[in-house]
Every structure is written in structure tokens, then in C-alpha cells.
Design an enzyme around this catalytic site. Structure first.
Site, PDB file in Angstrom:
ATOM      1  N   SER A 164       0.821  -1.209   0.000  1.00  0.00           N
ATOM      2  CA  SER A 164       0.000   0.000   0.000  1.00  0.00           C
ATOM      3  C   SER A 164       0.858   1.263   0.000  1.00  0.00           C
ATOM      4  CB  SER A 164      -0.900   0.009   1.234  1.00  0.00           C
ATOM      5  OG  SER A 164      -1.490   1.291   1.342  1.00  0.00           O
TER       6      SER A 164
ATOM      7  N   HIS B 263      -1.439  -1.180  -3.972  1.00  0.00           N
ATOM      8  CA  HIS B 263      -2.719  -0.887  -3.336  1.00  0.00           C
ATOM      9  C   HIS B 263      -2.807   0.627  -3.124  1.00  0.00           C
ATOM     10  CE1 HIS B 263      -6.155  -2.068  -0.778  1.00  0.00           C
ATOM     11  NE2 HIS B 263      -5.772  -1.097   0.025  1.00  0.00           N
TER      12      HIS B 263
ATOM     13  N   ASP C 277      -4.969   3.603  -1.544  1.00  0.00           N
ATOM     14  CA  ASP C 277      -6.000   3.906  -0.546  1.00  0.00           C
ATOM     15  C   ASP C 277      -6.551   5.308  -0.734  1.00  0.00           C
ATOM     16  OD1 ASP C 277      -6.140   1.541   1.182  1.00  0.00           O
ATOM     17  OD2 ASP C 277      -4.039   1.968   1.605  1.00  0.00           O
TER      18      ASP C 277
ATOM     19  N   MET D 287      -9.122   8.095   0.398  1.00  0.00           N
ATOM     20  CA  MET D 287      -9.925   8.425   1.589  1.00  0.00           C
ATOM     21  C   MET D 287     -10.491   9.831   1.462  1.00  0.00           C
ATOM     22  SD  MET D 287      -7.506   6.936   4.599  1.00  0.00           S
ATOM     23  CE  MET D 287      -6.652   5.360   4.432  1.00  0.00           C
TER      24      MET D 287
ATOM     25  N   HIS E   8      -8.525   1.078  -3.680  1.00  0.00           N
ATOM     26  CA  HIS E   8      -9.435   0.829  -2.550  1.00  0.00           C
ATOM     27  C   HIS E   8     -10.124   2.145  -2.212  1.00  0.00           C
ATOM     28  CE1 HIS E   8      -9.679  -0.353   2.020  1.00  0.00           C
ATOM     29  NE2 HIS E   8     -10.867  -0.269   1.452  1.00  0.00           N
TER      30      HIS E   8
ATOM     31  N   MET F 177     -12.256   4.362  -0.144  1.00  0.00           N
ATOM     32  CA  MET F 177     -12.882   4.562   1.170  1.00  0.00           C
ATOM     33  C   MET F 177     -13.557   5.927   1.114  1.00  0.00           C
ATOM     34  SD  MET F 177      -9.811   2.964   3.415  1.00  0.00           S
ATOM     35  CE  MET F 177      -8.685   3.136   2.045  1.00  0.00           C
TER      36      MET F 177
ATOM     37  N   MET G  78     -11.627  -6.214   5.630  1.00  0.00           N
ATOM     38  CA  MET G  78     -10.835  -5.249   6.413  1.00  0.00           C
ATOM     39  C   MET G  78     -10.500  -5.882   7.763  1.00  0.00           C
ATOM     40  SD  MET G  78     -10.267  -2.666   4.509  1.00  0.00           S
ATOM     41  CE  MET G  78      -9.314  -1.821   5.790  1.00  0.00           C
TER      42      MET G  78
ATOM     43  N   ASP H  85      -6.878  -6.691   4.371  1.00  0.00           N
ATOM     44  CA  ASP H  85      -6.224  -5.385   4.460  1.00  0.00           C
ATOM     45  C   ASP H  85      -6.198  -4.891   5.902  1.00  0.00           C
ATOM     46  OD1 ASP H  85      -5.294  -2.821   4.019  1.00  0.00           O
ATOM     47  OD2 ASP H  85      -6.985  -2.186   2.776  1.00  0.00           O
TER      48      ASP H  85
HETATM   49  C1  DX5 Z   1      -6.316   1.263   5.982  1.00  0.00           C
HETATM   50  C2  DX5 Z   1      -5.921   0.979   4.567  1.00  0.00           C
HETATM   51  C3  DX5 Z   1      -4.824   0.017   4.421  1.00  0.00           C
HETATM   52  C4  DX5 Z   1      -3.499   0.423   5.012  1.00  0.00           C
HETATM   53  C5  DX5 Z   1      -2.913  -0.807   5.597  1.00  0.00           C
HETATM   54  O1  DX5 Z   1      -7.473   2.003   5.987  1.00  0.00           O
HETATM   55  O2  DX5 Z   1      -7.040   0.475   3.841  1.00  0.00           O
HETATM   56  O3  DX5 Z   1      -4.647  -0.377   3.051  1.00  0.00           O
HETATM   57  O4  DX5 Z   1      -2.595   0.966   4.081  1.00  0.00           O
HETATM   58  O5  DX5 Z   1      -1.809  -0.462   6.329  1.00  0.00           O
HETATM   59  P1  DX5 Z   1      -1.095  -1.488   7.313  1.00  0.00           P
HETATM   60  O6  DX5 Z   1      -0.554  -2.622   6.467  1.00  0.00           O
HETATM   61  O7  DX5 Z   1      -0.018  -0.650   7.917  1.00  0.00           O
HETATM   62  O8  DX5 Z   1      -2.096  -1.971   8.307  1.00  0.00           O
HETATM   63 ZN    ZN Z   2      -6.606  -0.351   1.817  1.00  0.00          ZN
END
Ligand code: DX5
Ligand code: ZN
Length: 224
Positions: free
Chosen positions: A11, A36, A38, A40, A69, A71, A140, A178
């Protein structure tokens, strides 16, 4: 259906945002095939990251598979933009939309692979009606929003349940997990039947990311 080996999706959240090209190089040299991403929005989760422009810009710098991903609330508003930016897989949260089926159909219509994600407090039963149309189910194993959190062990039960369901019903999805994945937690999820793991802070804080990925694969290989 389930392959023999584990897929690893590092990620970018845990990378230095001022230097994405070095992070992408690090990922491709590690032997991972995915990145990956993320996204947000500060509404669905209490944090804000980046949007389609960032993905579009880094798309020019790598051939790695982009695993986006989302969010964000009402992700259906942005499917076209994240598709056009160069995502290969687009995953949306069950909790973020009133029209999950429509949203997943939009992703498929864009010619992309579609994933559905569930938060730690969402049961697998809540996504049963869409399991026949998704390419990935993202479990998750932390509450979404931040990297570096502790793995929630109940997620392994959901992975086992999803693995059992696809065997019984003949579904084709891959199971992705994840949050909090590292050399100590990977065995638990591999044993439960996971196909792909996201790894953020453990990947980017490792001394040697190639060795780190190899360790994940070997640990998972022993239990698969
Ligand atoms: C959290 C993200 C993850 C995050 C995971 O909301 O969706 O993808 O990057 O990070 P680690 O591996 O540090 O838990
Ligand atoms: Zn993620």
C-alpha cells in the site's frame, strides 16, 4: 478461484508521498505485482489521501497492477474517474453506498475488476447477494482510515467463511485482506484461505522489501 501462491499488494499509504516513483520502484523490485491505492475522503473514514489525479500521474511510471481501494461515500459518483485514471481493480465498501449492486455493475461496465470491501463490524452475510458478481472480496482486518493498526483476529473467521462459500457455491472471487498484515499475522490469514494480502507499514518499514515479500510467501506457503 484460489491459486497456489499468495498475491501481495503493498500500500502506497505507508510510502513517502513526496517521492512516489521511488516507492513504485521499491514495490516492483520486491517481486509484488500489485500496488494498493487507498483513497480516503474524510467522510467515510476520518482521513484524507488522494484522488484520481494522483493515480493518473503515477500510472505513467509503472506497469504494476493498480488495486484501488475507495474509502469514500457514494463511490458510484467517482467510478468513471478512477477507471479513467488507470485503476485495474476498483474496490468499494458495502457500507459506503445504498446501491452496492449498481456500483459494482458500473465497475464491470468500465471493463475493470470489481471488489467489495467489508469493515470489521460488517458480517459476510451482508454481501451474499453480490458474491456471484465480484472478482475480489476485501476483508478489512482493521478499521479503515489509517495504516499501522493492529490486526483484528475475527477477520480470519470471515476469510474462512468466504472460502467455504465459494467452494460450496462455485463463486470465482479472490479473497483479499487489508490491515495489520506482517510476518506474524500472514500465517493466520493464509490458513483461513486468503489469496491476496495488502501490506502497508510492514512493507515500507522493512529493511529489505524483497526479503520481506519472500518471507510472507514462504510463511503462507507452509500453511497453504
Ligand atoms: C487502511 C488501509 C490500508 C493500510 C494498511 O485504511 O485500507 O490499506 O494501508 O496499512 P497497514 O498494512 O499498515 O495496516
Ligand atoms: Zn486499503
Amino acid at each position: 478461484m484460489k491459486g497456489n501462491s499468495l498475491l501481495v499488494s503493498p500500500s502506497m499509504l505507508a510510502s513517502d508521498f513526496s517521492d512516489p516513483v521511488s516507492a513504485l520502484d521499491r514495490i516492483s523490485h520486491s517481486g509484488a505485482d500489485y500496488v494498493h491505492l487507498d483513497v480516503m475522503d474524510g467522510m467515510f473514514v476520518p482521513n484524507i489521501t488522494f484522488g484520481p489525479k494522483y493515480i493518473q500521474d503515477i500510472r505513467k511510471r509503472t506497469d504494476l497492477i493498480f488495486d484501488t481501494h475507495l474509502m469514500i461515500m457514494e463511490p458510484e459518483r467517482y467510478i468513471k474517474q478512477f477507471s479513467a485514471a488507470g485503476s485495474d481493480i476498483i474496490t468499494v465498501h458495502k457500507e459506503a453506498t445504498r446501491h452496492l449492486h449498481r456500483c459494482l455493475s458500473m465497475i464491470k461496465e468500465e471493463g475493470k475488476e470489481a471488489g467489495v470491501a467489508i469493515n470489521p463490524a460488517t458480517a459476510v452475510e451482508e454481501i451474499l447477494p453480490v458474491l456471484d458478481m465480484v472478482d475480489y472480496v476485501l476483508v478489512m482486518s482493521v478499521n479503515p482510515g489509517f495504516g499501522g493498526q493492529k490486526f483484528i483476529r475475527y477477520s480470519a473467521k470471515k476469510i474462512s467463511q468466504l472460502d467455504m462459500l465459494r467452494r460450496r457455491e462455485g463463486y470465482q472471487y479472490l479473497i483479499n485482506v487489508d490491515g495489520g498484515i506482517n510476518e506474524s499475522t500472514v500465517a493466520t490469514v493464509a490458513k483461513a484461505g486468503v489469496d491476496m494480502v495488502v501490506t502497508g507499514s510492514a512493507f515500507f518499514s522493512s529493511m529489505d522489501s524483497e526479503v520481506f515479500v519472500q518471507n510472507l510467501l514462504e510463511t503462507a506457503g507452509r500453511v497453504l
